[in-house]
Design an enzyme around this catalytic site. Structure first.
Site, PDB file in Angstrom:
ATOM      1  CG  ASP A   1      31.648   4.348  89.965  1.00 57.42           C
ATOM      2  OD1 ASP A   1      31.050   4.890  89.012  1.00 57.42           O
ATOM      3  OD2 ASP A   1      31.042   3.753  90.870  1.00 57.42           O
ATOM      4  CB  SER A   2      29.830   8.082  92.072  1.00 55.31           C
ATOM      5  OG  SER A   2      29.084   6.951  91.683  1.00 55.31           O
TER       6      SER A   2
ATOM      7  CB  CYS B   1      31.077   7.078  87.128  1.00 53.08           C
ATOM      8  SG  CYS B   1      29.584   7.785  87.855  1.00 53.08           S
TER       9      CYS B   1
ATOM     10  CD  GLU C   1      26.779   1.978  96.457  1.00 54.87           C
ATOM     11  OE1 GLU C   1      27.280   2.058  97.580  1.00 54.87           O
ATOM     12  OE2 GLU C   1      27.439   2.122  95.408  1.00 54.87           O
TER      13      GLU C   1
ATOM     14  CB  CYS D   1      23.784   2.803  86.002  1.00 57.94           C
ATOM     15  SG  CYS D   1      24.306   2.960  87.727  1.00 57.94           S
TER      16      CYS D   1
ATOM     17  CG  HIS E   1      25.847   0.742  91.207  1.00 58.62           C
ATOM     18  ND1 HIS E   1      26.624   1.791  90.808  1.00 58.62           N
ATOM     19  CD2 HIS E   1      25.957   0.673  92.550  1.00 58.62           C
ATOM     20  CE1 HIS E   1      27.194   2.339  91.878  1.00 58.62           C
ATOM     21  NE2 HIS E   1      26.806   1.680  92.942  1.00 58.62           N
TER      22      HIS E   1
HETATM   23  N1  DGL Z   1      28.172   4.709  89.026  1.00 54.71           N
HETATM   24  C1  DGL Z   1      27.106   5.600  88.661  1.00 54.71           C
HETATM   25  C2  DGL Z   1      26.803   5.505  87.178  1.00 54.71           C
HETATM   26  O1  DGL Z   1      27.388   4.690  86.457  1.00 54.71           O
HETATM   27  C3  DGL Z   1      25.854   5.377  89.450  1.00 54.71           C
HETATM   28  C4  DGL Z   1      25.941   5.623  90.922  1.00 54.71           C
HETATM   29  C5  DGL Z   1      25.647   7.031  91.362  1.00 54.71           C
HETATM   30  O2  DGL Z   1      24.517   7.517  91.205  1.00 54.71           O
HETATM   31  O3  DGL Z   1      26.578   7.637  91.850  1.00 54.71           O
HETATM   32  O4  DGL Z   1      25.990   6.242  86.710  1.00 54.71           O
END
Ligand code: DGL
Length: 279
Positions: free
Chosen positions: A15-16, A78, A163, A197, A199
């Site tokens: 993931d990012s 992600c 975050e 997403c 998050h």
């Molecule tokens: N984890 C990313 C997603 O599922 C969102 C976070 C980001 O923008 O890096 O899209």
């Protein structure tokens, strides 16, 4: 090459940042027997506002790193990376560079799930700007369920709220209510909303508070896990290559101290991370 010559190792989850921990959690809950490696590119998060080229470049670096750790299978946990980089990795990188490895994303399994849940065939997607702009959900859902109406709403404030540990604070209410209102104003027939997403499940109490009754909200962790379980049943040769020790290692491109602090918000348990350089 025979099966026994092919590399065995853990499942990689990328993931990012921290969000993919919600996907990892879903997968490990369903399949605790496997070994896992989680990699968060926390130093370069968020990906949501970045261009296709950059998301592809960063995601490929992460996938290569997970391959170097011995993962035969990598899940892009992600949405933004799945939307912007998965196809290019599968079609351009893997065939020549790692033909025996697999990289899977989260958009198709989510699209498959949502089509089975909606009754009105009007589906809402809440996601990052990058995922909404890519139209990946619209394309995937309409391919699987022709005639469906898919309406997206970008929620640029939701990732920073999570975050920064603000997800359960009163300040988050405005942004959650506002994005849901904007989505539903675009189409009153929406009966199912994808949290597109990783998050967003952390905002679930506020999302359910501001969503009218009767709308089904689809977080991804559980559905991605079931889809992966099904994939491994259908791909016995890959299933045999995943090592079974029930372990999980965590890697971050940022400070390990910060990862330790923040990961507990997502996992409700303490984890120790190791630092990794992706460049
Ligand atoms: N984890 C990313 C997603 O599922 C969102 C976070 C980001 O923008 O890096 O899209």
């Amino acid at each position: 090459m025979s099966d026994s010559q092919l590399l065995s190792g853990p499942i990689g989850v990328f993931d990012s940042g921290y969000g993919g921990l919600t996907i990892l959690d879903g997968i490990r809950t369903l399949m605790p027997q496997y070994d896992y490696i989680y990699l968060g590119d926390n130093a370069r998060t968020p990906y949501g506002t970045r261009s296709f080229d950059i998301v592809f470049e960063f995601t490929l670096q992460a996938v290569k790193k997970l391959f170097s750790f011995g993962c035969p299978l990598v899940i892009l946990g992600c949405n933004t990376a799945s939307a912007k980089a998965l196809r290019s990795i599968q079609q351009q990188y893997l065939p020549d560079n790692a033909p025996d490895r697999r990289v899977l994303g989260v958009i198709r399994p989510t699209a498959e799930t949502v089509g089975k849940l909606t009754r009105t065939r009007h589906i809402g997607v809440l996601a990052t700007e990058g995922t909404i702009r890519s139209e990946s959900y619209t394309l995937e859902i309409q391919k699987l369920y022709p005639g469906s109406v898919v309406v997206g709403q970008a929620c640029p404030m939701w990732v920073p709220l999570v975050e920064n540990g603000e997800a359960d604070k009163p300040g988050a209410d405005y942004f959650v209510r506002d994005s849901i209102k904007k989505l539903l104003e675009k189409d009153a027939l929406i009966d199912t909303i994808i949290l597109g997403c990783t998050h967003y499940p952390l905002l679930m109490p506020k999302i359910t508070k501001y969503c009218p009754e009767g709308i089904t909200i689809v977080p991804q962790g559980e559905y991605i896990a079931r889809s992966l379980e099904d994939y491994l049943k259908r791909h016995e040769e890959m299933n045999r290559r995943i090592t079974r020790g029930g372990t999980c290692r965590y890697f971050t491109s940022e400070s390990t101290h910060k990862f330790h602090e923040c990961a507990s918000i997502f996992l409700k348990e303490e984890v120790e991370a190791e630092h990794v350089c992706l460049i």
